[in-house]
Design a protein around this motif. Sequence first.
Motif, mmCIF file in Angstrom:
data_model
loop_
_atom_site.group_PDB
_atom_site.id
_atom_site.type_symbol
_atom_site.label_atom_id
_atom_site.label_comp_id
_atom_site.label_asym_id
_atom_site.label_seq_id
_atom_site.Cartn_x
_atom_site.Cartn_y
_atom_site.Cartn_z
ATOM 1 N N TRP A 269 0.834 -1.218 0.000
ATOM 2 C CA TRP A 269 0.000 0.000 0.000
ATOM 3 C C TRP A 269 0.868 1.268 0.000
ATOM 4 O O TRP A 269 0.502 2.293 -0.574
ATOM 5 C CB TRP A 269 -0.918 -0.012 1.230
ATOM 6 N N SER A 333 -13.923 -6.997 -2.075
ATOM 7 C CA SER A 333 -12.681 -6.208 -2.114
ATOM 8 C C SER A 333 -12.228 -5.927 -3.546
ATOM 9 O O SER A 333 -11.347 -5.085 -3.772
ATOM 10 C CB SER A 333 -11.563 -6.939 -1.360
ATOM 11 N N PRO A 336 -12.807 -1.860 -4.562
ATOM 12 C CA PRO A 336 -11.740 -0.880 -4.293
ATOM 13 C C PRO A 336 -10.420 -1.229 -4.972
ATOM 14 O O PRO A 336 -9.691 -0.336 -5.414
ATOM 15 C CB PRO A 336 -11.597 -0.892 -2.766
ATOM 16 N N SER A 337 -10.123 -2.538 -5.085
ATOM 17 C CA SER A 337 -8.840 -2.923 -5.702
ATOM 18 C C SER A 337 -8.824 -2.591 -7.189
ATOM 19 O O SER A 337 -7.815 -2.107 -7.721
ATOM 20 C CB SER A 337 -8.574 -4.407 -5.509
ATOM 21 N N LEU A 340 -8.368 1.107 -7.546
ATOM 22 C CA LEU A 340 -6.975 1.502 -7.273
ATOM 23 C C LEU A 340 -6.072 1.166 -8.463
ATOM 24 O O LEU A 340 -5.216 1.969 -8.852
ATOM 25 C CB LEU A 340 -6.454 0.812 -6.006
ATOM 26 N N HIS A 362 -6.857 8.444 -3.484
ATOM 27 C CA HIS A 362 -7.471 7.118 -3.544
ATOM 28 C C HIS A 362 -6.907 6.225 -2.435
ATOM 29 O O HIS A 362 -7.651 5.500 -1.770
ATOM 30 C CB HIS A 362 -7.205 6.502 -4.919
ATOM 31 N N CYS A 363 -5.585 6.299 -2.255
ATOM 32 C CA CYS A 363 -4.934 5.455 -1.239
ATOM 33 C C CYS A 363 -5.465 5.758 0.158
ATOM 34 O O CYS A 363 -5.503 4.873 1.015
ATOM 35 C CB CYS A 363 -3.422 5.663 -1.271
ATOM 36 N N TRP A 365 -8.465 6.400 1.171
ATOM 37 C CA TRP A 365 -9.677 5.645 1.554
ATOM 38 C C TRP A 365 -9.547 4.160 1.262
ATOM 39 O O TRP A 365 -10.281 3.352 1.808
ATOM 40 C CB TRP A 365 -10.942 6.256 0.942
ATOM 41 N N TYR A 366 -8.586 3.773 0.411
ATOM 42 C CA TYR A 366 -8.451 2.359 0.056
ATOM 43 C C TYR A 366 -8.124 1.501 1.297
ATOM 44 O O TYR A 366 -8.763 0.469 1.526
ATOM 45 C CB TYR A 366 -7.350 2.191 -1.003
#
Length: 401
Positions: A269, A333, A336-337, A340, A362-363, A365-366
Amino acid sequence: MYRHLLGNSCRSFRRPYSTVSRPAFTSFFFHNAQWKASARPTSSVFPTAQISAVAQPSFKRLASLTPIQLCKVYAQLAKSRLTFLVVLSAMASVAVHPFPTTLPVLLSTALGTTLCSASANTLNQIQEVPFDAQMTRTRNRPLVRRVITPVHAAGFALVTGVAGPVLLWTMVNPTTACLGIANIALYAGVYTWMKRKTIANTWVGAVVGGIPPLMGWTACGGHILPSSTSIHLFLPSFLTDGIASSTFDPSLIDNPLSALALFTLLYSWQFPHFNSLCHIMRESYAQAGYKMIPVFSPEKNALVAFRHAAVLASLSIVIPLSGLTTWTFAITSMVPSFLLLRTSHRFWRHTSEKEARALWQHCLWYLPAILGLMMFHKQGVEWLDWIGVGATPQREEHESS
Ligand SMILES: CC(C)=CCC/C(C)=C/CC/C(C)=C/COP(=O)(O)OP(=O)(O)O
């Protein structure tokens, strides 16, 4: 592309750079002596043009700090927001761990990790005063503004650096304490030094960020290394229990693959998160003499971020495979993936500031989204049952017996 920026900055700051790249402890005493003399830093250490915006308080100002102000200074030394995220990542591991924990262990893990992180961040700032002074983002840090002496900051780092591991050792377990000690050394000793030497620092920094979830995992009694007798634990629980089964054996989930998945989540991440931020700030990193990837190649920087977004996407499969969550996590999942992946792909294709900003946001809230989904789909937790409306096989068995 930005190599020229680094070249210029290194040339103009050649003397300060060589002055401060001496061993950390020597530069510490050097800066402390300078602080004590209460003299304005010489231009050989702080370029005058850069330092003019920095407040130059005297000892008097430190003496006049109220306890609340001093606490605020300590919070800045600890990089409170970063430390908060670090503790959250450790607590997330506790939350998804299959073994239950007790309140004293939970609180000790949170406090012990906070103290270790505070120590690591203070030691990092003590070494980076001349560099932090050159960047807008960091020039308001307490050591740069001289609201605290390096000796005082070192005292704070020592107290927190001893108290954290001692608390973890006595109240949690030695493995968690050792991970805390190792992480302080890795961040304050290796990563901080590497930032000015090689772009490989980013990979080492990512390991530092990946260790706190392991601390949360071991705090619950979890294993991070395979033992010769635990190879069978690698078997995904769906092979043994059946996908829809709600009967689960915690020992099947407490396997090194689960720990590896948690580590990888935080490790990977950091690349889209940090590389996008670094892209936006590459000029000030170059100016301060930090060897960050986008200073040399913004394209490589964006590619690395994209690769790790792909690794994060693969966790949608690895996490349920490890037994941590049910297979519904793989489906939820993916949303979101996929988003991203798309944002980081755009960043890689265009390598623009706009795309970097989008990826960075984006990161933000990811990570909470993925951790939230992991908790929601945690193996063995029946949320409907929890709120009293579910009818799980276990309950049915119990009711019919
Ligand atoms: C338990 C324990 C010891 C945890 C420590 C966790 C920790 C400090 C994680 C930081 C991760 C990281 C590489 C941040 C960037 O630092 P940077 O130096 O590049 O940031 P800066 O430019 O803001 O100084």
